[in-house]
Design a protein around this motif. Structure first.
Motif, PDB file in Angstrom:
ATOM      1  N   UNK A 175      41.819  34.772  40.113  1.00 50.62           N
ATOM      2  CA  UNK A 175      42.884  35.738  39.779  1.00 50.62           C
ATOM      3  C   UNK A 175      44.184  35.255  40.407  1.00 50.62           C
ATOM      4  N   UNK A 176      45.175  35.086  39.593  1.00 51.25           N
ATOM      5  CA  UNK A 176      46.461  34.629  40.117  1.00 51.25           C
ATOM      6  C   UNK A 176      47.560  34.938  39.122  1.00 51.25           C
ATOM      7  N   UNK A 177      48.785  34.849  39.603  1.00 50.26           N
ATOM      8  CA  UNK A 177      49.957  34.954  38.739  1.00 50.26           C
ATOM      9  C   UNK A 177      50.884  33.799  39.081  1.00 50.26           C
ATOM     10  N   UNK A 178      51.221  32.996  38.102  1.00 50.37           N
ATOM     11  CA  UNK A 178      52.131  31.866  38.307  1.00 50.37           C
ATOM     12  C   UNK A 178      53.556  32.282  37.949  1.00 50.37           C
ATOM     13  N   UNK A 179      54.475  31.987  38.856  1.00 56.37           N
ATOM     14  CA  UNK A 179      55.898  32.187  38.584  1.00 56.37           C
ATOM     15  C   UNK A 179      56.466  30.920  37.964  1.00 56.37           C
ATOM     16  N   UNK A 180      56.123  29.774  38.569  1.00 56.87           N
ATOM     17  CA  UNK A 180      56.432  28.447  38.043  1.00 56.87           C
ATOM     18  C   UNK A 180      55.180  27.611  38.257  1.00 56.87           C
ATOM     19  N   UNK A 181      55.139  26.390  37.745  1.00 52.29           N
ATOM     20  CA  UNK A 181      53.960  25.556  38.022  1.00 52.29           C
ATOM     21  C   UNK A 181      53.706  25.312  39.510  1.00 52.29           C
ATOM     22  N   UNK A 182      54.724  25.551  40.321  1.00 54.64           N
ATOM     23  CA  UNK A 182      54.612  25.257  41.756  1.00 54.64           C
ATOM     24  C   UNK A 182      54.737  26.504  42.639  1.00 54.64           C
ATOM     25  N   UNK A 183      54.737  27.676  42.035  1.00 53.39           N
ATOM     26  CA  UNK A 183      54.964  28.916  42.785  1.00 53.39           C
ATOM     27  C   UNK A 183      54.065  29.993  42.183  1.00 53.39           C
ATOM     28  N   UNK A 184      53.108  30.500  43.004  1.00 50.73           N
ATOM     29  CA  UNK A 184      52.164  31.472  42.456  1.00 50.73           C
ATOM     30  C   UNK A 184      51.693  32.450  43.531  1.00 50.73           C
ATOM     31  N   UNK A 185      51.060  33.516  43.047  1.00 47.79           N
ATOM     32  CA  UNK A 185      50.380  34.485  43.900  1.00 47.79           C
ATOM     33  C   UNK A 185      48.895  34.443  43.550  1.00 47.79           C
ATOM     34  N   UNK A 186      48.028  34.277  44.557  1.00 47.63           N
ATOM     35  CA  UNK A 186      46.593  34.157  44.327  1.00 47.63           C
ATOM     36  C   UNK A 186      45.833  35.245  45.066  1.00 47.63           C
ATOM     37  N   UNK A 187      44.807  35.756  44.401  1.00 43.05           N
ATOM     38  CA  UNK A 187      43.949  36.750  45.040  1.00 43.05           C
ATOM     39  C   UNK A 187      42.945  36.051  45.949  1.00 43.05           C
ATOM     40  N   UNK A 188      42.684  36.645  47.105  1.00 43.08           N
ATOM     41  CA  UNK A 188      41.739  36.087  48.073  1.00 43.08           C
ATOM     42  C   UNK A 188      40.452  36.901  48.025  1.00 43.08           C
ATOM     43  N   UNK A 189      39.362  36.241  47.655  1.00 42.28           N
ATOM     44  CA  UNK A 189      38.071  36.915  47.541  1.00 42.28           C
ATOM     45  C   UNK A 189      37.456  37.124  48.921  1.00 42.28           C
ATOM     46  N   UNK A 190      36.901  38.301  49.181  1.00 40.44           N
ATOM     47  CA  UNK A 190      36.251  38.530  50.478  1.00 40.44           C
ATOM     48  C   UNK A 190      35.082  37.575  50.685  1.00 40.44           C
ATOM     49  N   UNK A 191      34.722  37.314  51.923  1.00 34.14           N
ATOM     50  CA  UNK A 191      33.589  36.421  52.186  1.00 34.14           C
ATOM     51  C   UNK A 191      32.288  37.029  51.706  1.00 34.14           C
ATOM     52  N   UNK A 192      31.292  36.170  51.528  1.00 28.41           N
ATOM     53  CA  UNK A 192      29.977  36.624  51.099  1.00 28.41           C
ATOM     54  C   UNK A 192      29.320  37.448  52.203  1.00 28.41           C
ATOM     55  N   UNK A 193      28.200  38.065  51.879  1.00 26.77           N
ATOM     56  CA  UNK A 193      27.515  38.930  52.848  1.00 26.77           C
ATOM     57  C   UNK A 193      27.087  38.182  54.101  1.00 26.77           C
ATOM     58  N   UNK A 194      26.796  36.901  53.964  1.00 22.29           N
ATOM     59  CA  UNK A 194      26.388  36.121  55.136  1.00 22.29           C
ATOM     60  C   UNK A 194      27.577  35.590  55.925  1.00 22.29           C
ATOM     61  N   UNK A 195      28.797  36.010  55.526  1.00 22.12           N
ATOM     62  CA  UNK A 195      29.992  35.587  56.231  1.00 22.12           C
ATOM     63  C   UNK A 195      30.603  34.304  55.731  1.00 22.12           C
ATOM     64  N   UNK A 196      30.000  33.679  54.722  1.00 24.79           N
ATOM     65  CA  UNK A 196      30.516  32.418  54.196  1.00 24.79           C
ATOM     66  C   UNK A 196      31.820  32.642  53.440  1.00 24.79           C
ATOM     67  N   UNK A 197      32.827  31.850  53.742  1.00 25.73           N
ATOM     68  CA  UNK A 197      34.101  31.934  53.035  1.00 25.73           C
ATOM     69  C   UNK A 197      33.906  31.576  51.570  1.00 25.73           C
ATOM     70  N   UNK A 198      34.471  32.406  50.676  1.00 22.27           N
ATOM     71  CA  UNK A 198      34.301  32.174  49.242  1.00 22.27           C
ATOM     72  C   UNK A 198      35.594  31.800  48.537  1.00 22.27           C
ATOM     73  N   UNK A 199      36.729  32.141  49.124  1.00 20.03           N
ATOM     74  CA  UNK A 199      37.971  31.900  48.390  1.00 20.03           C
ATOM     75  C   UNK A 199      38.300  30.412  48.280  1.00 20.03           C
ATOM     76  N   UNK A 200      37.654  29.565  49.094  1.00 16.98           N
ATOM     77  CA  UNK A 200      37.899  28.119  49.014  1.00 16.98           C
ATOM     78  C   UNK A 200      37.021  27.440  47.975  1.00 16.98           C
ATOM     79  N   UNK A 201      36.051  28.185  47.411  1.00 13.05           N
ATOM     80  CA  UNK A 201      35.145  27.576  46.438  1.00 13.05           C
ATOM     81  C   UNK A 201      35.872  27.399  45.104  1.00 13.05           C
ATOM     82  N   UNK A 202      35.849  26.176  44.593  1.00 12.18           N
ATOM     83  CA  UNK A 202      36.573  25.883  43.353  1.00 12.18           C
ATOM     84  C   UNK A 202      35.656  25.592  42.181  1.00 12.18           C
ATOM     85  N   UNK A 203      34.395  25.353  42.442  1.00  7.48           N
ATOM     86  CA  UNK A 203      33.491  24.979  41.350  1.00  7.48           C
ATOM     87  C   UNK A 203      32.437  26.038  41.082  1.00  7.48           C
ATOM     88  N   UNK A 204      32.342  27.041  41.975  1.00  6.93           N
ATOM     89  CA  UNK A 204      31.373  28.093  41.779  1.00  6.93           C
ATOM     90  C   UNK A 204      32.103  29.404  41.498  1.00  6.93           C
TER      91      UNK A 204
END
Length: 687
Positions: free
Chosen positions: A44-73
């Protein structure tokens, strides 16, 4: 302001399961990967320009694993996000927010419907362009919702956040902001010399001509020659952004990598270290090339301060300034004080011993926001008030181990305490084996040794040998700085014992102490707890008298603690302790201090201004401190007297209760005399 996250963002982050570096090259690769993660817009994101955007940060998984850095899953969904308050993070001059990404984003995403702004190096938006687009995005977030936005800005982002609040106020829509959080805000940029120094830095030779057009791979760019800009810029940042503690932590973690040996085992290891360092230099140039740096300093910071600083008074929303008091990049500590005076609804969280990289793992930004006047969850109206009697929980084993290593063992090594206990027949035994078994309320009544410095090792030994741990009834001055709360005296937002030191409010509340009062004492006995009471109070604790006089209230009508204990069938154990006063020299007695010209009047005024512990003495002055100086440590001796079972005592029988009060006083006094006599026969009393 600038990101030293090339190294610091990783090495100052809390440990994670996902990343354990083994070599310097691992660090370089992982640092590049974090930038790539932040460049990824997510689902989820909104691009203002190709180089300027707002991105949603997904909460971590139940086991505490960071999820917002995942790009392929596929990232996890958060069905409660529509009910959460909204927060938007505006990064510093780097445009990524790398300094907060590892330490703050996961917690923020748990509590908030959390968004982050990203401005890549290629972007050439002006300050007003950024402000306009952030304002529009904030309005869009609130268009279809009754929720408000918490705007969080770090460094340059703090200046942007303030400008957005001013713009919303001008348009009559500032009420869509729940509050502002300004972390080492760059509103103090005009008080620095960076506007003059940056052009000199950006004029240095660089490899930036192709930096913005080349794709950035995770692998190291060892084939590119180092430029003067990359080396000097990185060295400047590394000297100014981390504080001294952080620099030591960074160095320690690098030197403790599994493959690092000191001294280096061969030239190959030196080569590996040099290549990783060089890659870090190149990374700074790639992410903040001279053209980008020059643009953002002149078109963002310089312009921003001229727009914002004269209009800060127009910001009429709760504002929290988080500032490091050792920031050498900008005068953030002074700026926090200025903002508190200028902004109508502001408060400041001063982070001791922290520099410009203030959002490391010693700060919990989410907690700081939740406990601030911003109050995004409405705790002030909804949350049940913390009850220090019933809500306190015993410290974790980790906290006990920390206290033992840092505040108990040093005293035990210096004072070599010896313990004695007394059985029900009056026979004394070495050790604590004869302390009574806890069957109901248990009350220890003791003399208060100098500065109360013996309590830690006495309580620790009681816990270790008997499982008994008394909760202290402490003087009101202990709680003057912090009210009782579930944070146990810790400042909201500070995750470490920064600045508290041994004996701070944090230590007292964490280990069960409550403010002494008839109500608190009554409730502890009522709920079958174990407590320790010092009837002599502060007057004993602040005395250096080696005769160990007792300053208990006189008997007449002062048997209330006995009557309360009898009401709940408590067992009372007298306790006598000596040795601490012998570890200090009395420089001047309080009575002599009062008679000194000029000083005496001030001492009396200070004493009379302190809250008293004895509720029935309106103008009590028990805070009469002798002036003490440390002496050679003297061995401590602790005697637990014969237990007194009050189960058969009628609490309405004032005469009997008064007699028991006198007996307890006599037991403590005779115990002191006995210990002082017995220690003369101890061949190790001075060792």
């Amino acid at each position: 302001m600038w990101s030293f996250g090339r190294i610091a963002s990783f090495l100052l982050a809390a440990p994670t399961k996902e990343w354990t570096p083994q070599t310097p090259s691992d660090l370089a690769v992982a640092m590049r990967q974090l930038y790539i993660d932040l460049e990824n817009p997510g689902l989820r994101y909104k691009s203002v320009t190709p180089y300027f955007r707002f991105s949603h940060v997904t909460p971590p998984a139940e086991d505490g694993t960071t999820t917002w850095t995942k790009t392929t899953e596929k990232q996890s969904t958060d069905p409660s996000s529509n009910s959460k308050p909204i927060a938007l993070f505006l990064p510093g001059l780097d445009g990524y927010g790398i300094s907060a990404a590892r330490n703050q984003f996961d917690d923020l995403a748990r509590v908030f419907d959390f968004w982050r702004m990203t401005v890549l190096p290629q972007d050439r938006s002006s300050f007003l362009d950024i402000v306009d687009n952030v304002t529009l995005f904030v309005e869009e977030l609130c268009d279809s919702s009754t929720r408000k936005v918490v705007l969080i800005g770090e460094s340059c982002g703090g200046e942007l956040a303030a400008a957005v609040a001013i713009k919303l106020a001008k348009g009559g829509s500032q009420d869509i902001l729940q509050g502002l959080v300004l972390c080492n805000p760059a509103t103090s940029f005009d008080q620095t010399d960076w506007e003059a120094l940056v052009p000199v830095l950006t004029s240095l030779p660089s490899n930036s001509d192709n930096a913005l057009t080349q794709s950035v791979e995770v692998e190291s760019h060892n084939e590119t020659a180092l430029s003067a800009y990359a080396v000097l810029g990185s060295l400047i940042l590394s000297s100014l952004v981390p504080d001294n503690d952080q620099k030591m932590k960074i160095a320690s973690q690098i030197l403790n990598l599994p493959t690092i040996e000191i001294p280096p085992r061969d030239m190959g290891q030196l080569q590996e270290i040099w290549e990783a360092t060089s890659d870090s230099f190149r990374g700074m140039e790639e992410r903040l090339p001279p053209g980008t740096l020059g643009h953002r300093v002149s078109k963002w910071l310089g312009v921003g301060t001229s727009i914002v600083n004269g209009r800060l008074h127009e910001i009429n929303v709760p504002t929290l300034a988080v500032v490091g008091d050792e920031d050498t990049l900008m005068p953030s500590k002074n700026e926090g004080e200025r903002l508190r005076k200028v902004l109508p609804k502001s408060e400041t969280l001063n982070v001791p011993k922290r520099g410009h990289f203030v959002l490391d793992d010693t700060v919990n930004l989410t907690e700081a926001i939740l406990y601030s006047e911003i109050d995004p969850l409405g705790w002030k109206q909804k949350k049940r008030k913390y009850d220090p009697i019933l809500d306190w929980r015993f410290p974790s084993q980790e906290d006990i181990n920390y206290a033992t290593e840092n505040t108990v063992k040093p005293f035990e090594r210096a004072l070599s305490p010896v313990y004695f206990s007394t059985d029900a027949t009056g026979k004394r035994w070495k050790g604590l084996s004869k302390l009574p078994e806890k069957k109901g309320p248990l009350l220890f009544v003791a003399n208060h040794q100098t500065l109360g410095a013996d309590m830690r090792f006495i309580f620790s030994t009681m816990l270790k040998e008997t499982g008994i741990f008394p909760r202290g009834l402490a003087h009101p001055i202990v709680f003057a700085a912090q009210n009782a709360s579930e944070l146990l005296g810790r400042t909201p937002g500070l995750t470490e014992r920064i600045g508290s030191g041994a004996g701070g409010t944090f230590d007292f509340q964490q280990f069960g102490a409550v403010q002494v009062s008839p109500r608190n004492y009554y409730r502890m006995m009522q709920t079958n707890q174990t407590a320790i009471l010092f009837p002599g109070g502060a007057r004993e604790a602040l005395s250096g008298d080696r005769a160990y006089p007792l300053h208990w209230p006189p008997r007449g009508g002062k048997a209330d603690f006995v009557r309360t204990a009898a009401r709940f069938n408590a067992t009372v154990v007298p306790m006598s302790a000596i040795g601490m006063a012998d570890s200090f020299n009395t420089v001047i007695k309080y009575e002599d201090l009062e008679r000194l010209p000029f000083i005496g009047a001030r001492v009396k005024k200070f004493t009379s201004s302190q809250a008293g512990a004895r509720y029935d003495q309106k103008n009590e002055s028990d805070f009469k401190a002798d002036v003490l100086a440390p002496s050679m440590p003297a061995r401590n001796y602790i005697l637990f007297g014969q237990p007194v079972d009050l189960s058969s005592v009628d609490p309405r029988d004032l005469s009997t209760c008064s007699e028991i009060y006198d007996e307890l006083y006599g037991d403590v006094r005779s115990g002191l005399d006995l210990l002082m006599s017995a220690r003369q026969k101890d061949p190790f009393r001075d060792t």
